[in-house]
Design an enzyme around this catalytic site. Structure first.
Site, PDB file in Angstrom:
ATOM      1  N   SER A  20       0.825  -1.200   0.000  1.00 44.13           N
ATOM      2  CA  SER A  20       0.000   0.000   0.000  1.00 44.13           C
ATOM      3  C   SER A  20       0.864   1.256   0.000  1.00 44.13           C
ATOM      4  O   SER A  20       1.977   1.263   0.518  1.00 44.13           O
ATOM      5  CB  SER A  20      -0.906   0.009   1.246  1.00 44.13           C
ATOM      6  OG  SER A  20      -1.686   1.185   1.296  1.00 44.13           O
ATOM      7  N   GLY A  21       0.315   2.321  -0.569  1.00 44.71           N
ATOM      8  CA  GLY A  21       0.932   3.630  -0.459  1.00 44.71           C
ATOM      9  C   GLY A  21       0.406   4.393   0.734  1.00 44.71           C
ATOM     10  O   GLY A  21       0.796   5.540   0.976  1.00 44.71           O
ATOM     11  N   ASP A  22      -0.479   3.762   1.506  1.00 43.08           N
ATOM     12  CA  ASP A  22      -1.049   4.350   2.724  1.00 43.08           C
ATOM     13  C   ASP A  22      -0.980   3.273   3.801  1.00 43.08           C
ATOM     14  O   ASP A  22      -0.262   2.294   3.666  1.00 43.08           O
ATOM     15  CB  ASP A  22      -2.474   4.818   2.458  1.00 43.08           C
ATOM     16  CG  ASP A  22      -2.912   5.949   3.385  1.00 43.08           C
ATOM     17  OD1 ASP A  22      -2.410   5.988   4.523  1.00 43.08           O
ATOM     18  OD2 ASP A  22      -3.744   6.764   2.983  1.00 43.08           O
ATOM     19  N   ASP A  23      -1.735   3.442   4.881  1.00 43.57           N
ATOM     20  CA  ASP A  23      -1.755   2.422   5.923  1.00 43.57           C
ATOM     21  C   ASP A  23      -2.293   1.107   5.358  1.00 43.57           C
ATOM     22  O   ASP A  23      -3.265   1.108   4.604  1.00 43.57           O
ATOM     23  CB  ASP A  23      -2.648   2.877   7.078  1.00 43.57           C
ATOM     24  CG  ASP A  23      -2.211   4.226   7.643  1.00 43.57           C
ATOM     25  OD1 ASP A  23      -1.005   4.410   7.871  1.00 43.57           O
ATOM     26  OD2 ASP A  23      -3.087   5.085   7.839  1.00 43.57           O
ATOM     27  N   SER A  54       4.556  -0.877   3.179  1.00 44.74           N
ATOM     28  CA  SER A  54       3.996   0.465   3.031  1.00 44.74           C
ATOM     29  C   SER A  54       5.074   1.477   3.392  1.00 44.74           C
ATOM     30  O   SER A  54       5.205   1.872   4.547  1.00 44.74           O
ATOM     31  CB  SER A  54       2.777   0.653   3.931  1.00 44.74           C
ATOM     32  OG  SER A  54       2.276   1.968   3.788  1.00 44.74           O
TER      33      SER A  54
END
Length: 241
Positions: A20-23, A54
């Site tokens: 993921s590029g987020d949580d 991440s």
């Protein structure tokens, strides 16, 4: 991809590989006055056998929208690789609500900025109608049996002035610092708690209770109702004429 649990009861996330590029997993329950008014917490959440990548966020994030409350979250057997932080709690003045009874056990962490990250100054708001006197309650946060390597900073844990975050417990945690790690591995303000068997030596606000307390941090033995739900399996076959 991010798994999001928002105002959910009895939820299970297991056997997942997430990039993921987020949580990787985001746990929420409403934002400021709207979450307080709705009043539906996220609780009884089980996260098991999770592998997360991440680079810019957390493996598991609690908040920052947590105004309806988050409680009884159990995470175990978590692997995080090239991830900014392991389990991050995010909140701020105006949120209200609570994050409590959080249990984390068995984490294998490789290359990250922070292992332990608690943020009490997460200041974004949906509008200007939030109550500046609505202070969040953060308490009974437990971490145990953690191994990490190539870490820049062991912890950055910042509560809120006149609203300390309490009941933080860390036991049996070995954190290997990176070759270019920060000179001060622990940054702690406005928190209260204890540690046992933690390397490198924690900050003074988390005093070491000695090796006899290695299992001091709670992890519940009773099962959640969602753990007793068995998924039905089925099979099918097709006959071609």
């Amino acid at each position: 991809m991010t798994f999001k649990s928002d105002s959910c009861t009895n939820t299970r996330i297991e056997d997942c590989y997430i990039v993921s590029g987020d949580d990787c997993v985001a746990v929420k329950s409403g934002w400021d006055e709207y979450g307080i008014a709705f009043g539906m917490p996220t609780k009884h959440l089980s996260i098991r056998r999770l592998t997360c990548i991440s680079p810019y966020s957390a493996a598991i994030a609690l908040g920052s929208e947590m105004s309806g409350g988050i409680e009884d979250v159990r995470a175990e057997d978590i692997t995080a690789i090239n991830t900014e932080s392991a389990v991050r709690i995010k909140t701020g003045v105006g949120r209200g609500g609570y994050v409590k009874a959080i249990y984390v056990k068995g984490m294998s962490l490789h290359t990250m900025k922070w292992v332990f990250r608690i943020t009490g100054n997460y200041g974004s708001h949906p509008d200007n109608h939030y109550d500046p006197n609505a202070l969040p309650v953060i308490q009974n946060i437990n971490y145990r049996d953690i191994v990490a390597d190539n870490v820049s900073i062991a912890a950055r844990m910042e509560g809120i002035s006149n609203d300390p975050f309490t009941g933080i417990c860390i036991s049996n945690a070995t954190i290997g610092l990176a070759a270019k790690a920060k000179k001060v591995p622990w940054i702690c303000t406005d928190i209260k708690g204890m540690t046992s068997g933690v390397t490198p030596r924690p900050c003074d606000l988390l005093p070491d209770q000695g090796p006899e307390k290695l299992s001091a941090c709670d992890f519940p033995t009773e099962r959640l109702p969602i753990d007793m739900v068995e998924l039905q399996k089925c099979s099918s076959s097709m006959n071609y004429m």
